[in-house]
Design an enzyme around this catalytic site. Structure first.
Site, PDB file in Angstrom:
ATOM      1  N   ASP A 131       0.844  -1.193   0.000  1.00 39.96           N
ATOM      2  CA  ASP A 131       0.000   0.000   0.000  1.00 39.96           C
ATOM      3  C   ASP A 131       0.882   1.248   0.000  1.00 39.96           C
ATOM      4  O   ASP A 131       2.062   1.200   0.344  1.00 39.96           O
ATOM      5  CB  ASP A 131      -0.914  -0.015   1.224  1.00 39.96           C
ATOM      6  CG  ASP A 131      -2.223   0.720   0.997  1.00 39.96           C
ATOM      7  OD1 ASP A 131      -2.275   1.579   0.098  1.00 39.96           O
ATOM      8  OD2 ASP A 131      -3.201   0.427   1.711  1.00 39.96           O
ATOM      9  N   GLU A 142       3.290   4.974  -3.634  1.00 35.74           N
ATOM     10  CA  GLU A 142       3.725   6.160  -4.397  1.00 35.74           C
ATOM     11  C   GLU A 142       4.830   6.986  -3.724  1.00 35.74           C
ATOM     12  O   GLU A 142       5.567   7.636  -4.458  1.00 35.74           O
ATOM     13  CB  GLU A 142       2.514   7.044  -4.740  1.00 35.74           C
ATOM     14  CG  GLU A 142       1.720   7.590  -3.614  1.00 35.74           C
ATOM     15  CD  GLU A 142       0.696   6.601  -3.076  1.00 35.74           C
ATOM     16  OE1 GLU A 142       0.068   6.962  -2.089  1.00 35.74           O
ATOM     17  OE2 GLU A 142       0.548   5.496  -3.615  1.00 35.74           O
ATOM     18  N   ASP A 161      -7.586   4.783  -3.780  1.00 33.83           N
ATOM     19  CA  ASP A 161      -8.727   4.860  -2.872  1.00 33.83           C
ATOM     20  C   ASP A 161      -9.799   5.792  -3.426  1.00 33.83           C
ATOM     21  O   ASP A 161     -10.011   6.902  -2.918  1.00 33.83           O
ATOM     22  CB  ASP A 161      -8.259   5.345  -1.504  1.00 33.83           C
ATOM     23  CG  ASP A 161      -7.239   4.419  -0.878  1.00 33.83           C
ATOM     24  OD1 ASP A 161      -7.172   3.252  -1.294  1.00 33.83           O
ATOM     25  OD2 ASP A 161      -6.508   4.860   0.031  1.00 33.83           O
TER      26      ASP A 161
END
Length: 797
Positions: free
Chosen positions: A400, A403, A473
């Site tokens: 997760d 980035e 998300d």
């Protein structure tokens, strides 16, 4: 002058406008200077060319993070034609104007493809955290009606990426890849990792990056979109195969709060008889935020993690688990990474040590992102991941915030020093580095389990690291659902084939009581339908649970619609797994923008809500509400969805068998359990057994569906499902060929073998035909059972 000397160092002098212009021939192409700029043009292959520019005498060189291809010796002819220096290969002409300094590209027959805009290479001096470098920019001239695709996953709902300006800095819901390909048959990769602006308008198409010692881009030519994808993968890496089980159905939630809850979800699916292959454990299994991403089960609700994994495995399911790229200050990885100065200093998630929302600034979490550009840091990361997680038998990793999360960014944040320079210099390549680190380390440990990584961000070349990227998300809405389609298709057109989205959307901010809300329940059912035709089918979200039993029970419309598409997904596993092999072996793509297969049909160029799944199945998701009436579900009426059938072929309705001519817009009835699906005439599709998980039953009794109306073929691929022996040639293929004129199906000799391979099997051949009068399917009378032992068979239907 000897031949070697002539090939390597020939210097030619040409008088142009009373000034001497020279160039140096190299092994790969040429070097020259024009004005105050140094140029180098390198042929990496007959179809791939690299262009480098830098301020004169700056000695620019760079080892790419994305490009792994080594240049191959390419036969090129170099000649001067007036002011033009022409480099001619078998596939491409590269023309450098020695007066203006512009580079242009043409096919070997002289057809223009792309050219730089005159005087558009810019170098502006820039101080990058004490390092003297440049802002760099290059502009190109595109055709007025030219369509371009790619740039990563953008939540802009556009299929054609023209007339826009985007700031490329990796974030939660947008993944940037500085690459586009054109419907003219070429691709352009801007090899820069710093914050970059892409802009396109009537005057020019431009890449501008904050940091670059020089301009560095690759031009590639292909006959079609598939060929351009193949060139990009040749340049940046091929796609390893995922295990078969990853293509089953996956259930997740933010979050399962205990070991018993996680195991209980799998048990509930088994009791309901709804197929399931995987469960995902989200965050906080490590405990509080000061222990963030400890890579250990420190939360007392997970009292015996090995037993938890074993319990899931004993129910024939798999588990992947959330890991992050940041660590809390009380964790072992934090302390060891800090000791080698491999932690960066900027605001990231979670902001507070408290779980409460909003974050309490009086109690900062102290969580810091690690330097994934540092090989020693990657080793430390894997050491703790292997010991605390992988050793338990966890099947894959959910990386997760890859980035990574960077909140309220300040210019000084980008001055953080990484192993490769400032964070600013390498910002956008972070996901490539962290995902690549896990992949490489797992491959070093074992070849018995294929790497599977689910991750939130992506950069050019990441397809080589066993990763499937999800779109972040996103907030649930009908508009968001539609945008996931174009986002996935444009990522695919960058050469990165594995994509998925959080089925149902993560946040339900626009829905009150979502599980009882008719609009949301309809949206979730439609998202499930779309998800069934993505490379990964995975339900996930916050604000409300998403398991099938949250949407009613068997016999109720929404529950039944969800179950129907999960089971449809499993029936297509032989088709999906064979397609995945084609992706790996033949540089194909699973989700296919219509331009990939129908480039001559101008009507498909900008269609953003339909696509091909493999080369046989046309998928038309429903992306607007049809059955929500003032908060109540109205399933009594039947609405329709308008869609376009690409020209040049016939299409067969998957649900009815009705045959339609391509090149027309039609309206298809779409009750809650029907998403329009059409099969291309001439397709051969294997249908798998009714199973509860992907490997429950052998494929010894497959149904082979023939959709008549054109010649066609399909190759059935099989291997051991979850190891790397296929890389050693341990797999088999069976080719099915349909002759539509003779109505003959040929099953070719089986090629290859692997341990556990079926020696004998049955194929149930079904020809899908239409009743000429009613247009309805009448396939039952065409069933034929065939015993197959690996030798060629011809079957007259």
């Amino acid at each position: 002058m000897n031949r070697v000397f002539a090939l390597l160092i020939i210097i030619l002098t040409v008088i142009t406008n009373s000034s001497a212009q020279t160039y140096l021939r190299t092994d790969l192409g040429i070097k020259t200077s024009i004005g105050d700029t140094d140029y180098e043009i390198q042929f990496f292959s007959p179809s791939i060319v690299r262009v480098l520019k830098s301020p004169e005498e700056s000695c620019f060189s760079k080892e790419s993070l994305s490009v792994i291809k080594k240049p191959q010796k390419t036969d090129i002819d170099i000649r001067l034609d007036g002011k033009d220096l022409i480099l001619e290969g078998d596939d491409l002409l590269v023309i450098l104007n020695m007066n203006k300094g512009t580079v242009s590209f043409e096919t070997s027959t002289g057809q223009p493809l792309l050219s730089e805009k005159e005087a558009s290479a810019e170098f502006t001096e820039f101080n990058d955290a004490g390092n003297a470098t440049y802002n760099v920019s290059q502009s190109f001239k595109l055709g007025q009606d030219e369509a371009i695709y790619g740039l990563g996953i953008l939540q802009n709902g556009k299929m054609i990426q023209r007339d826009l300006e985007i700031r490329m800095v990796q974030n939660n819901t947008q993944d940037f890849v500085p690459f586009f390909q054109s419907n003219k048959g070429y691709g352009l990769f801007w090899d820069n990792y710093s914050p970059t602006t892409f802009s396109d308008n009537k005057e020019q198409t431009t890449f501008s990056s904050e940091v670059g010692d020089g301009i560095d881009y690759y031009f590639m030519h292909g006959e079609n979109a598939d060929s351009v994808v193949a060139q990009m993968r040749e340049l940046t890496g091929q796609v390893p195969m995922f295990p078969l089980w990853t293509y089953g159905y996956w259930q997740s939630r933010e979050r399962y709060k205990s070991q018993d809850e996680t195991v209980g979800i799998v048990r509930k699916y088994r009791e309901l008889g709804v197929p399931l292959d995987g469960i995902i454990q989200d965050w906080r299994y490590w405990g509080n935020n000061y222990l963030w991403n400890a890579m250990e089960f420190l939360n007392e609700e997970f009292y015996d993690p090995r037993k938890m994994v074993d319990d899931v495995h004993n129910m024939n399911a798999h588990m992947i688990i959330s890991i992050w790229n940041s660590f809390g200050p009380e964790t072992k990885p934090y302390r060891e990474l800090d000791s080698i100065d491999a932690l960066m200093d900027f605001k990231t998630w979670p902001e507070s040590g408290s779980f409460k929302w909003p974050p309490n600034p009086d109690y900062p979490s102290g969580v810091r992102v690690y330097d994934a550009y540092n090989p020693e840091a990657l080793d430390i990361y894997w050491k703790y991941l292997k010991k605390g997680i992988f050793s338990l038998g966890i099947d894959g990793f959910w990386i997760d915030s890859s980035e990574p999360d960077h909140f309220d960014p300040k210019p000084s944040d980008f001055d953080n020093q990484t192993h490769l320079g400032s964070f600013r210099k390498v910002r956008n390549a972070y996901p490539l580095m962290t995902v690549g680190g896990v992949y490489k380390h797992q491959r070093e440990v074992t070849s018995d389990k294929r790497v599977f990584i689910l991750t939130r961000s992506v950069f050019a070349g990441q397809q080589r690291y066993g990763a499937n990227t999800w779109s972040g998300d996103v907030v649930a809405s009908w508009d968001a659902l539609r945008k996931q389609i174009s986002g996935g298709l444009n990522l695919t057109l960058c050469g990165i084939p594995h994509y998925n989205s959080d089925i149902g959307g993560v946040f339900l901010w626009d829905f009150q009581n979502p599980l009882q809300n008719a609009d949301y329940r309809e949206l979730y059912a439609r998202w499930i339908q779309f998800g069934a035709f993505c490379p990964m089918m995975r339900s996930h979200g916050a604000d409300a649970p998403r398991e099938i039993f949250q949407f009613g029970k068997k016999g109720e419309p929404v529950y039944d619609a969800i179950e129907k598409y999960i089971k449809l997904r499993y029936s297509l596993l032989p088709y999906i797994y064979s397609t995945s092999w084609h992706v790996s072996e033949h540089q194909s793509s699973m989700m296919r923008a219509l331009v990939m297969d129908y480039p001559s049909d101008n009507k498909v160029l900008d269609i953003d809500d339909q696509y091909m799944f493999g080369k046989a199945i046309l998928v038309c998701p429903v992306t607007e509400s049809m059955y929500n009436q003032d908060g109540q579900a109205d399933f009594g009426s039947v609405k329709k969805r308008e869609l376009y059938l690409p020209g040049g072929t016939q299409w067969i309705d998957y649900w009815t068998g009705e045959k339609r001519e391509g090149g027309q817009t039609i309206n298809k009835e779409t009750p809650i359990d029907i998403m329009p699906i059409f099969i291309k005439a001439g397709s051969v599709i294997p249908i798998g057994p009714d199973v509860q998980y992907a490997e429950e039953k052998p494929w010894d009794n497959l149904e082979i569906r023939i959709y008549e109306g054109a010649d066609g073929e399909f190759t059935l691929y099989e291997d051991e499902n979850d190891n790397y022996n296929y890389e050693k040639g341990l797999y088999s293929t069976i080719r099915f060929s349909w002759d539509d004129t003779k109505k003959v199906l040929t099953i070719a000799d089986r090629e290859g073998k692997f341990p556990g391979m079926l020696q004998k099997r049955k194929f149930n051949i079904i020809k899908i035909a239409s009743d000429e009068d009613t247009g309805k399917e009448s396939s039952e009378k065409f069933i034929q059972k065939v015993l197959y032992s690996g030798e060629r068979i011809n079957i007259k239907l």
